[in-house]
Design an enzyme around this catalytic site. Structure first.
Site, PDB file in Angstrom:
ATOM      1  N   ARG A 189       0.866  -1.176   0.000  1.00 17.42           N
ATOM      2  CA  ARG A 189       0.000   0.000   0.000  1.00 17.42           C
ATOM      3  C   ARG A 189       0.905   1.229   0.000  1.00 17.42           C
ATOM      4  O   ARG A 189       1.960   1.216   0.649  1.00 17.42           O
ATOM      5  CB  ARG A 189      -0.886   0.040   1.248  1.00 17.42           C
ATOM      6  CG  ARG A 189      -2.070  -0.912   1.219  1.00 17.42           C
ATOM      7  CD  ARG A 189      -3.156  -0.443   0.246  1.00 17.42           C
ATOM      8  NE  ARG A 189      -4.309  -1.308   0.246  1.00 17.42           N
ATOM      9  CZ  ARG A 189      -4.491  -2.346  -0.595  1.00 17.42           C
ATOM     10  NH1 ARG A 189      -3.585  -2.630  -1.496  1.00 17.42           N
ATOM     11  NH2 ARG A 189      -5.586  -3.066  -0.539  1.00 17.42           N
TER      12      ARG A 189
ATOM     13  N   GLU B  93      -3.527   7.655  -4.495  1.00 17.22           N
ATOM     14  CA  GLU B  93      -3.928   7.128  -5.813  1.00 17.22           C
ATOM     15  C   GLU B  93      -5.236   7.757  -6.269  1.00 17.22           C
ATOM     16  O   GLU B  93      -6.120   7.980  -5.442  1.00 17.22           O
ATOM     17  CB  GLU B  93      -4.089   5.606  -5.719  1.00 17.22           C
ATOM     18  CG  GLU B  93      -2.766   4.921  -5.420  1.00 17.22           C
ATOM     19  CD  GLU B  93      -2.897   3.419  -5.209  1.00 17.22           C
ATOM     20  OE1 GLU B  93      -3.971   2.866  -5.478  1.00 17.22           O
ATOM     21  OE2 GLU B  93      -1.925   2.812  -4.777  1.00 17.22           O
TER      22      GLU B  93
ATOM     23  N   HIS C  85      -1.169   0.402  -9.737  1.00 17.67           N
ATOM     24  CA  HIS C  85      -1.869  -0.531  -8.837  1.00 17.67           C
ATOM     25  C   HIS C  85      -2.496  -1.696  -9.618  1.00 17.67           C
ATOM     26  O   HIS C  85      -3.716  -1.876  -9.601  1.00 17.67           O
ATOM     27  CB  HIS C  85      -2.941   0.199  -8.013  1.00 17.67           C
ATOM     28  CG  HIS C  85      -3.320  -0.540  -6.750  1.00 17.67           C
ATOM     29  ND1 HIS C  85      -3.694   0.098  -5.596  1.00 17.67           N
ATOM     30  CD2 HIS C  85      -3.383  -1.869  -6.478  1.00 17.67           C
ATOM     31  CE1 HIS C  85      -3.983  -0.807  -4.660  1.00 17.67           C
ATOM     32  NE2 HIS C  85      -3.808  -2.019  -5.177  1.00 17.67           N
TER      33      HIS C  85
HETATM   34  P1  NAP Z   1      -0.954 -11.431   4.930  1.00 19.77           P
HETATM   35  O1  NAP Z   1      -0.932 -12.875   4.545  1.00 19.77           O
HETATM   36  O2  NAP Z   1      -1.841 -10.991   6.019  1.00 19.77           O
HETATM   37  O3  NAP Z   1       0.568 -11.011   5.278  1.00 19.77           O
HETATM   38  C1  NAP Z   1       0.915  -9.803   5.829  1.00 19.77           C
HETATM   39  C2  NAP Z   1       2.335  -9.889   6.394  1.00 19.77           C
HETATM   40  O4  NAP Z   1       2.729  -8.604   6.841  1.00 19.77           O
HETATM   41  C3  NAP Z   1       2.457 -10.843   7.576  1.00 19.77           C
HETATM   42  O5  NAP Z   1       3.608 -11.604   7.445  1.00 19.77           O
HETATM   43  C4  NAP Z   1       2.561  -9.912   8.775  1.00 19.77           C
HETATM   44  O6  NAP Z   1       3.307 -10.520   9.811  1.00 19.77           O
HETATM   45  C5  NAP Z   1       3.289  -8.706   8.158  1.00 19.77           C
HETATM   46  N1  NAP Z   1       3.048  -7.466   8.883  1.00 19.77           N
HETATM   47  C6  NAP Z   1       1.871  -6.948   9.279  1.00 19.77           C
HETATM   48  N2  NAP Z   1       2.063  -5.814   9.962  1.00 19.77           N
HETATM   49  C7  NAP Z   1       3.404  -5.614  10.004  1.00 19.77           C
HETATM   50  C8  NAP Z   1       4.231  -4.621  10.574  1.00 19.77           C
HETATM   51  N3  NAP Z   1       3.721  -3.584  11.266  1.00 19.77           N
HETATM   52  N4  NAP Z   1       5.568  -4.726  10.409  1.00 19.77           N
HETATM   53  C9  NAP Z   1       6.100  -5.761   9.732  1.00 19.77           C
HETATM   54  N5  NAP Z   1       5.363  -6.736   9.157  1.00 19.77           N
HETATM   55  C10 NAP Z   1       4.033  -6.661   9.300  1.00 19.77           C
HETATM   56  O7  NAP Z   1      -1.318 -10.527   3.697  1.00 19.77           O
HETATM   57  P2  NAP Z   1      -1.115 -10.831   2.134  1.00 19.77           P
HETATM   58  O8  NAP Z   1      -2.242 -11.632   1.625  1.00 19.77           O
HETATM   59  O9  NAP Z   1       0.275 -11.325   1.922  1.00 19.77           O
HETATM   60  O10 NAP Z   1      -1.287  -9.334   1.544  1.00 19.77           O
HETATM   61  C11 NAP Z   1      -0.447  -8.303   1.973  1.00 19.77           C
HETATM   62  C12 NAP Z   1      -0.914  -6.955   1.468  1.00 19.77           C
HETATM   63  O11 NAP Z   1      -0.602  -6.806   0.100  1.00 19.77           O
HETATM   64  C13 NAP Z   1      -2.423  -6.682   1.502  1.00 19.77           C
HETATM   65  O12 NAP Z   1      -2.884  -6.342   2.787  1.00 19.77           O
HETATM   66  C14 NAP Z   1      -2.563  -5.534   0.518  1.00 19.77           C
HETATM   67  O13 NAP Z   1      -2.438  -4.301   1.183  1.00 19.77           O
HETATM   68  C15 NAP Z   1      -1.381  -5.734  -0.427  1.00 19.77           C
HETATM   69  N6  NAP Z   1      -1.837  -6.092  -1.791  1.00 19.77           N
HETATM   70  C16 NAP Z   1      -1.525  -5.276  -2.845  1.00 19.77           C
HETATM   71  C17 NAP Z   1      -1.949  -5.617  -4.117  1.00 19.77           C
HETATM   72  C18 NAP Z   1      -1.622  -4.771  -5.309  1.00 19.77           C
HETATM   73  O14 NAP Z   1      -2.406  -4.748  -6.239  1.00 19.77           O
HETATM   74  N7  NAP Z   1      -0.488  -4.104  -5.346  1.00 19.77           N
HETATM   75  C19 NAP Z   1      -2.697  -6.771  -4.325  1.00 19.77           C
HETATM   76  C20 NAP Z   1      -2.982  -7.572  -3.238  1.00 19.77           C
HETATM   77  C21 NAP Z   1      -2.538  -7.231  -1.970  1.00 19.77           C
HETATM   78  P3  NAP Z   1       3.144 -10.035  11.351  1.00 19.77           P
HETATM   79  O15 NAP Z   1       1.677  -9.907  11.602  1.00 19.77           O
HETATM   80  O16 NAP Z   1       3.818 -11.110  12.164  1.00 19.77           O
HETATM   81  O17 NAP Z   1       3.862  -8.740  11.477  1.00 19.77           O
HETATM   82  C1  8YV Z   2      -6.867  -4.485  -6.037  1.00 16.25           C
HETATM   83  C2  8YV Z   2      -5.521  -4.946  -3.868  1.00 16.25           C
HETATM   84  O1  8YV Z   2      -6.360  -3.264  -6.389  1.00 16.25           O
HETATM   85  O2  8YV Z   2      -6.287  -7.040  -3.084  1.00 16.25           O
HETATM   86  C3  8YV Z   2      -5.847  -5.927  -2.788  1.00 16.25           C
HETATM   87  O3  8YV Z   2      -5.635  -5.588  -1.615  1.00 16.25           O
HETATM   88  O4  8YV Z   2      -4.954  -3.934  -3.628  1.00 16.25           O
HETATM   89  C4  8YV Z   2      -5.837  -5.286  -5.279  1.00 16.25           C
HETATM   90  O5  8YV Z   2      -6.061  -6.619  -5.490  1.00 16.25           O
HETATM   91  C5  8YV Z   2      -8.234  -4.222  -5.537  1.00 16.25           C
HETATM   92  O6  8YV Z   2      -8.482  -4.526  -4.234  1.00 16.25           O
HETATM   93  C6  8YV Z   2      -9.292  -4.740  -6.467  1.00 16.25           C
HETATM   94  O7  8YV Z   2     -10.542  -4.462  -5.988  1.00 16.25           O
END
Ligand code: NAP
Ligand code: 8YV
Length: 312
Positions: free
Chosen positions: A223, A252, A270
């Site tokens: 994010r 964004e 994104h």
């Molecule tokens: P997840 O399985 O919940 O993993 C999150 C990781 O972050 C965990 O290992 C957690 O470990 C760590 N974390 C949380 N708070 C932290 C902190 N303060 N300091 C250090 N580490 C921390 O989530 P995920 O499914 O991998 O997704 C992660 C994120 O990717 C989503 O929440 C979303 O914001 C982003 N995302 C972006 C896109 C895009 O389009 N660019 C798409 C999908 C997701 P601990 O709790 O032990 O700290």
């Molecule tokens: C998409 C995302 O931009 O899953 C997330 O957290 O940031 C992305 O997959 C979005 O949420 C699609 O609705």
């Protein structure tokens, strides 16, 4: 944001849909508000207590996305409203993009395309040499579902992997590092994949950027809020940080002109989960959660804050 094209038909098939009526026609919204039972949101949507207060029949907020930092989960819980999201189905796409950004930034693929396309090759000769990605030291900030998918891909590039999270993950074979600054000090590429929200705001600050250093590459697919964007621009302009590859931004879809002007920055709008297959899977899961709630069954993928509620 309008309803995503893959979500809209699935929603309309199963439910009566009012698309952003609270913004587009507040008077009409007031009339239907007492009967609204569900909200379909995206990962970028903001749903606060004020909106929930206007929806006394609300039962569920279904986010089409894994990140739900825009939803006031505490306010939802306090009102007995369940919040769901779409984990796992997008891991591959986001991890693929992370590696794509690392390659694009290291090998300067965007500039390389321009070099050929704009006739610079015959006019100026070969491009300056780039940096090797294979074998580099990768630091992953966040080692959850997507972080682990990124790590697996990095191993195929003979990269070493270390990570920082608040709690070590015994299930992964990579070394845990005690802080984001220490991780940055130990790696060539720092990839951010934590959730957004208050707990991670500006986790990547000037100190982390300085530790990553003039040869370092920062990749953010998490994010925009996790990286201090003003500090990032200064670090890049002053050469304290080598390069950045960013899929997400603090405001964004606005991206500061100073950031866009920097040649050592690779940008994408994104698009982490933006493939047809993955968006179909996300839309399907988001609608399955709504359908489950509407028919009185347990939702499929509640956000972790509800885990105990589901088990009971
Ligand atoms: P997840 O399985 O919940 O993993 C999150 C990781 O972050 C965990 O290992 C957690 O470990 C760590 N974390 C949380 N708070 C932290 C902190 N303060 N300091 C250090 N580490 C921390 O989530 P995920 O499914 O991998 O997704 C992660 C994120 O990717 C989503 O929440 C979303 O914001 C982003 N995302 C972006 C896109 C895009 O389009 N660019 C798409 C999908 C997701 P601990 O709790 O032990 O700290
Ligand atoms: C998409 C995302 O931009 O899953 C997330 O957290 O940031 C992305 O997959 C979005 O949420 C699609 O609705």
């Amino acid at each position: 944001m309008p309803l995503p094209p893959l979500l809209a038909p699935l929603l309309r098939e199963a439910f009566t849909v009012h698309d952003r009526l609270h913004l587009l026609d507040p008077a009409a919204f007031e009339l239907i508000a007492p009967r609204v039972r569900g909200i379909a949101a995206s990962g970028e949507s903001k749903v606060g207590a004020e909106l929930m207060d206007r929806l006394p029949a609300l039962e569920i907020i279904s986010v089409m996305g894994v990140g739900y930092d825009g939803i006031d989960v505490a306010a939802a819980k306090a009102r007995g409203v369940v919040v769901t999201h779409t984990p796992d189905v997008l891991n591959d796409d986001v991890a693929d993009l992370a590696l794509g950004l690392m390659l694009a930034a290291s090998r300067r693929l965007v500039a390389a395309d321009r070099h050929v396309r704009e006739g610079l090759w015959p006019a100026q000769g070969p491009m300056p040499l780039a940096r090797k990605l294979s074998g580099a030291r990768l630091g992953i900030l966040g080692m959850g579902r997507i972080g682990q998918a990124i790590a697996r891909r990095a191993l195929a590039f003979d990269m070493t992997v270390a990570y920082h999270t608040r709690t070590p993950k015994p299930e992964v074979p990579y070394p845990h590092v005690a802080s984001a600054v220490e991780l940055a000090r130990q790696c060539d590429v720092l990839c951010v994949i934590t959730p957004g929200g208050a707990a991670t705001k500006h986790l990547v600050n000037a100190e982390v950027m300085n530790a990553l250093g003039p040869q370092g590459l920062l990749v953010n697919v998490a994010r925009g809020s996790v990286v201090d964007e003003a500090a990032l621009i200064e670090a890049l302009e002053q050469g304290r940080l080598g390069a950045a590859a960013l899929d997400v931004f603090e405001q964004e879809p606005q991206v500061p002109e100073r950031l866009r002007a920097l040649p050592q920055v690779t940008l994408s709008p994104h698009i982490g989960s933006a493939t047809t297959a993955t968006r179909q899977a996300m839309a399907g899961l988001a609608v399955d959660n709504l359908k489950a709630k509407a028919s009185g069954q347990a939702v499929v993928t509640a956000v972790p804050e509800y885990k105990r509620v589901i088990q009971n």
